[in-house]
Design an enzyme around this catalytic site. Structure first.
Site, short mmCIF file in Angstrom:
data_model
loop_
_atom_site.label_atom_id
_atom_site.label_comp_id
_atom_site.label_asym_id
_atom_site.label_seq_id
_atom_site.Cartn_x
_atom_site.Cartn_y
_atom_site.Cartn_z
N LYS A 202 -7.00 -3.93 -8.22
CA LYS A 202 -6.37 -4.53 -7.32
C LYS A 202 -7.17 -5.67 -6.90
CE LYS A 202 -3.97 -3.99 -2.81
NZ LYS A 202 -3.97 -3.26 -1.44
N HIS A 221 -6.07 3.62 6.50
CA HIS A 221 -5.59 4.30 5.70
C HIS A 221 -6.66 5.02 4.91
CE1 HIS A 221 -6.68 0.70 3.29
NE2 HIS A 221 -6.54 1.63 2.19
N ASP A 223 -7.55 6.37 0.77
CA ASP A 223 -7.03 5.83 -0.54
C ASP A 223 -6.53 7.12 -1.34
OD1 ASP A 223 -8.01 3.39 -0.26
OD2 ASP A 223 -9.80 3.46 -1.50
N HIS A 277 -10.32 3.80 6.62
CA HIS A 277 -10.65 2.54 6.60
C HIS A 277 -9.47 1.30 6.80
CE1 HIS A 277 -9.72 3.21 2.45
NE2 HIS A 277 -9.87 2.08 2.27
#
Length: 335
Positions: A202, A221, A223, A277
């Site tokens: 990404k 969020h 991962d 994070h």
């Protein structure tokens, strides 16, 4: 209906000193109010070239269980390989808008691959100050050429070269994480899909923002992946939650930032922690980052590793297909 990209909104906002209301976070999330500046956070920095495997495994296990995040140096990915990757990504986002739209994520696609702005269900219509490009870089059988930019011309070559070097880092990390749980060296790799493990690249593009105190690039969020290997540019932006406060993660040139993701937390039955994070943005400068998400194959069942559960240590997580896990998380459905 044409999607308005954040890059265009940022350009239009340059002279106004304001941002559209859908980018203004609630006060409980605003970086200007929630970032802790009283002390520096010393995130673990690990010498990945240390020949003492026992010591390296212990450091990685400690970083994964106490922080869910650490940085590695001396990882043997040449600095010029990283700088070429960054240059090609930057050049893609500087292309005219219509050229980038050729790679847009198709409407209704179940995959995240492609150029886009929105990734997941947005709470109360709030948006992140970021555009992105997703595409798989490994294994070769998973690659969809449709989403690999042809411009700049070097794009494919530099991504393939990075993937080649990254492969060695991933193998060593998986071995260390596995040994750190008291498992065999290959147990964790096998549990996340073995040679079918997906490397999903990404590129995050966070343009300058007139009100960085009010907006976030990516909201808080963990991962979904097994773990994530991230290359940032030099513009500060990564923050982690620690003891209920948000702290900046110091930029170290040529270091790789490792995030423990949900699947490794699940497989370790909670010993390793997925890191919470978020990303902040900058008033004058464009921030970019290149995370690679190491993901199990879509149809693979992931749950606590059978060697780590017992009557005394029962499973703390459900076993489910990775694709089902992703669907629930992106759509904010309780797991």
């Amino acid at each position: 209906m044409e999607v308005q990209r954040v890059q265009a909104i940022a350009y239009d906002s340059l002279s106004s000193e304001t941002i559209p209301p859908e980018f203004i976070r609630p006060e409980s999330e605003q970086p200007g109010l929630t970032t802790y500046h009283e002390q520096n956070l010393e995130v673990p920095v690990i010498d990945f070239g240390d020949q003492d495997e026992e010591k390296l495994v212990q450091l990685i296990a400690d970083g994964s269980s106490e922080w869910g995040l650490f940085q590695i140096v001396n990882h043997d990915i040449p600095s010029d390989v990283i700088s070429k990757l960054q240059k090609a990504g930057k050049e893609f986002f500087e292309l005219p808008q219509e050229e980038k739209e050729v790679y847009a994520k198709p409407p209704g696609s179940k995959s995240v691959e492609g150029y886009g702005t929105k990734l997941q269900k947005e709470v109360e219509g709030k948006k992140g100050w970021v555009d992105h490009l997703f595409h798989k870089i490994w294994p070769p059988s998973a690659i969809n050429d449709q989403f690999w930019p042809k411009n700049p011309p070097s794009y494919r070559e530099v991504n393939e070269e990075y993937a080649k070097y990254l492969h060695r880092v991933v193998e060593k990390l998986l071995r260390s994480l596995s040994l750190g749980l008291g498992l065999g060296g290959h147990d964790l790799k096998n549990a996340v899909g073995g040679d079918e493990l997906i490397y999903l690249m990404k590129i995050n593009y966070y343009p300058p923002c007139p009100r960085p105190d009010l907006a976030l690039g990516v909201v808080a969020h963990t991962d979904m992946s097994a773990f994530t290997i991230l290359v940032p540019n030099e513009v500060q932006g990564l923050q982690v939650s620690r003891d209920g406060n948000w702290f900046d993660v110091k930029y170290i040139p040529n270091a790789l930032i490792i995030h423990i993701g949900d699947q490794i937390e699940i497989l370790s039955n909670g010993k390793y922690k997925a890191v919470l994070h978020r990303s902040t943005v900058n008033k004058e400068k464009t921030r970019m980052s290149w995370p690679v998400f190491l993901e199990p194959p879509q149809e693979l069942d992931v749950g606590p590793h059978h060697k780590l559960v017992s009557e005394k240590n029962p499973p703390k997580y459900k076993t489910k297909k990775y694709s089902d896990y992703v669907y629930c998380k992106l759509n904010k459905i309780p797991q």
